[in-house]
Write a protein that holds these residues in place. Structure first.
Motif, short mmCIF file in Angstrom:
data_model
loop_
_atom_site.label_atom_id
_atom_site.label_comp_id
_atom_site.label_asym_id
_atom_site.label_seq_id
_atom_site.Cartn_x
_atom_site.Cartn_y
_atom_site.Cartn_z
N ARG A 1 0.84 -1.20 0.00
CA ARG A 1 0.00 0.00 0.00
C ARG A 1 0.87 1.25 0.00
N LEU A 2 0.27 2.37 -0.34
CA LEU A 2 0.95 3.66 -0.33
C LEU A 2 0.66 4.36 1.00
N LEU A 3 1.71 4.80 1.68
CA LEU A 3 1.55 5.59 2.90
C LEU A 3 1.21 7.02 2.51
N VAL A 4 0.12 7.55 3.04
CA VAL A 4 -0.30 8.92 2.73
C VAL A 4 -0.43 9.70 4.03
N VAL A 5 0.47 10.64 4.24
CA VAL A 5 0.40 11.54 5.40
C VAL A 5 -0.32 12.79 4.93
N VAL A 6 -1.52 12.99 5.42
CA VAL A 6 -2.39 14.03 4.89
C VAL A 6 -3.09 14.77 6.02
N GLY A 7 -3.15 16.08 5.89
CA GLY A 7 -3.82 16.88 6.91
C GLY A 7 -3.37 18.32 6.86
N PRO A 8 -3.82 19.11 7.82
CA PRO A 8 -3.51 20.54 7.83
C PRO A 8 -2.01 20.82 7.89
N CYS A 9 -1.61 21.93 7.28
CA CYS A 9 -0.22 22.36 7.39
C CYS A 9 0.17 22.46 8.85
N SER A 10 -0.72 22.98 9.67
CA SER A 10 -0.49 23.06 11.12
C SER A 10 -1.84 23.05 11.82
N ILE A 11 -1.81 22.63 13.07
CA ILE A 11 -3.04 22.58 13.87
C ILE A 11 -3.13 23.86 14.70
N HIS A 12 -4.21 24.60 14.53
CA HIS A 12 -4.42 25.78 15.38
C HIS A 12 -5.78 25.74 16.08
N ASP A 13 -6.67 24.85 15.63
CA ASP A 13 -8.02 24.75 16.18
C ASP A 13 -8.31 23.27 16.37
N THR A 14 -8.37 22.81 17.61
CA THR A 14 -8.55 21.39 17.86
C THR A 14 -9.92 20.89 17.40
N ALA A 15 -10.95 21.73 17.46
CA ALA A 15 -12.28 21.30 17.01
C ALA A 15 -12.25 20.98 15.52
N ALA A 16 -11.61 21.85 14.73
CA ALA A 16 -11.51 21.60 13.30
C ALA A 16 -10.65 20.37 13.02
N ALA A 17 -9.61 20.18 13.83
CA ALA A 17 -8.74 19.01 13.65
C ALA A 17 -9.51 17.72 13.92
N ILE A 18 -10.34 17.71 14.95
CA ILE A 18 -11.13 16.51 15.25
C ILE A 18 -12.16 16.27 14.15
N ASP A 19 -12.75 17.33 13.63
CA ASP A 19 -13.66 17.23 12.49
C ASP A 19 -12.94 16.56 11.32
N TYR A 20 -11.72 17.02 11.04
CA TYR A 20 -10.93 16.46 9.95
C TYR A 20 -10.63 14.98 10.22
N ALA A 21 -10.29 14.65 11.46
CA ALA A 21 -9.97 13.26 11.81
C ALA A 21 -11.16 12.34 11.56
N HIS A 22 -12.37 12.79 11.87
CA HIS A 22 -13.57 11.99 11.60
C HIS A 22 -13.71 11.72 10.10
N ARG A 23 -13.49 12.74 9.30
CA ARG A 23 -13.60 12.56 7.85
C ARG A 23 -12.51 11.61 7.33
N LEU A 24 -11.32 11.75 7.88
CA LEU A 24 -10.22 10.91 7.42
C LEU A 24 -10.47 9.45 7.79
N ARG A 25 -11.07 9.23 8.94
CA ARG A 25 -11.39 7.85 9.34
C ARG A 25 -12.33 7.20 8.33
N GLU A 26 -13.32 7.95 7.88
CA GLU A 26 -14.24 7.40 6.88
C GLU A 26 -13.52 7.14 5.56
N ALA A 27 -12.64 8.05 5.16
CA ALA A 27 -11.90 7.86 3.91
C ALA A 27 -10.96 6.67 4.02
N ALA A 28 -10.37 6.47 5.19
CA ALA A 28 -9.43 5.36 5.37
C ALA A 28 -10.10 4.02 5.11
#
Length: 361
Positions: A53-80
């Motif tokens: 498989r291909l390793l894909v490290v994907v996400g925000p350039c930097s984390i500044h808002d934990t609520a948005a980061a958790i939102d992103y993590a939920h979406r990434l879990r579904e994509a995974a």
């Protein structure tokens, strides 16, 4: 009065909790630890070529808002779950930002975005977010920039990176030899590959150096070396280095040092000429190499957020748009999914061509 010769430029000193105290405040459950351990093993298998498989490290350039980061993590879990047959997704969770001159240094240093520098809160927020990612079953990766702060959170990382500005640092190479997760070294901003190749060789060796213990005491540690370090191509002053010829040159440099000829490629930074909108084009070229049977590309990095672009950090924090970067520009979520679809198709297409090949890895 005695002549003062110490602390001439220290304006203030604030105590931090010890790493053990913060770990007790934000503990890791056995189930969460298993998520991290399993993800690390998968990353190791990909780095070594035992998992195609291909390793894909994907996400925000930097984390500044934990609520948005958790939102992103939920979406990434579904994509995974959708792409699991072809891709292994690790969320980019970057808390520290190296600066050439001045600028926001990241959540650990300035969690309130106001310049006060509440590192205790920053470390607490960072660790809490990583624990939440583990609870969700989302592997996390981050750049290791500071030499002290990893004691507070690095055991929660499934993958790590040493950035372009610190790859040449002997201290970071030593630290890399101690870290428990697989780790990528970026080529420096000059684009010189040998610097990163040397770093991988050094980090694989045993080292002995000073650090702090989990109870906050000075100590000397002896490391075993990190055998799962790898090269990340991110472009340089001379331009991008994600094309097939550049990948071949990188493979040759690695093999000349008796290292596996496998690389990760950053779709951002100099490879996209610092234009986030070009990341999908870079990923498409990488995908084309994979689809034609290349076994030399182990992974890619993407800067992605809920919404595309970036915004300025101003004193009026209420004006910040939710889910948009305050550092480098990122592609938005919809564009991210399209890129993941293309990369997954490339992996599936390339599998048949790779079967029976005897290429060195």
């Amino acid at each position: 009065m005695p002549t003062r010769i110490a602390d001439l430029h220290i304006a203030r000193e604030d105590l931090l909790p010890t790493p053990n105290e913060l770990r007790a405040e934000v503990p890791v459950s056995e189930a969460q630890a298993q998520v991290v351990a399993r993800a690390r093993q998968i990353v190791r298998d990909i780095v070594r070529g035992d998992d195609d498989r291909l390793l894909v490290v994907v996400g925000p350039c930097s984390i500044h808002d934990t609520a948005a980061a958790i939102d992103y993590a939920h979406r990434l879990r579904e994509a995974a779950s959708r792409f699991d047959d072809a891709l292994f997704l690790v969320m980019r969770v970057y808390f520290e930002k190296p600066r050439t001159r001045l600028g926001w240094k990241g959540m650990i240093y300035d969690p309130d975005l106001d310049g006060r520098g509440d590192l205790h809160k920053g470390l607490l927020n960072a660790r809490s977010l990583l624990v939440e990612c583990a609870r969700l079953g989302v592997p996390a990766g981050s750049e290791i920039l500071d030499l002290v702060t990893p004691q507070y959170y690095a055991e929660l990382l499934s993958w790590g990176a040493i950035g372009a500005r610190t790859t040449e640092s002997p201290l970071h190479r030593q630290m890399a030899s101690a870290l428990s997760a697989p780790l990528g070294f970026k080529n420096p901003t000059s684009g010189k590959l040998q610097t990163a190749v040397d770093a991988i060789v050094v980090a694989a060796q045993s080292h002995r150096f000073p650090s702090i213990s989990l109870d906050g005491r000075a100590m000397v540690i002896t490391t075993t070396g990190n055998a799962d370090c790898h090269l990340i191509l991110r472009g340089g002053d001379a331009g991008p280095n994600f094309d097939a010829a550049s990948v071949s040159a990188a493979v040759a440099a690695l093999q000349a040092a008796d290292l596996p000829g496998r690389v990760m490629i950053d779709c951002s930074h100099a490879n996209s000429r610092s234009d986030y909108r070009l990341q999908p084009q870079v990923a498409a070229e990488i995908g084309a190499q994979i689809a034609t049977g290349s076994r030399h590309i182990l992974g890619v990095m993407l800067e992605s957020h809920l919404f595309e672009g970036k915004q300025a950090l101003t004193a009026d924090l209420s004006a910040l748009r939710y889910g948009q970067s305050i550092t480098d520009g990122c592609i938005g979520w919809e564009a991210t999914v399209r890129v993941l679809e293309q990369l997954a198709d490339a992996v599936r297409s390339g599998r048949g061509l790779r079967i029976g090949q005897n290429q060195p890895t």
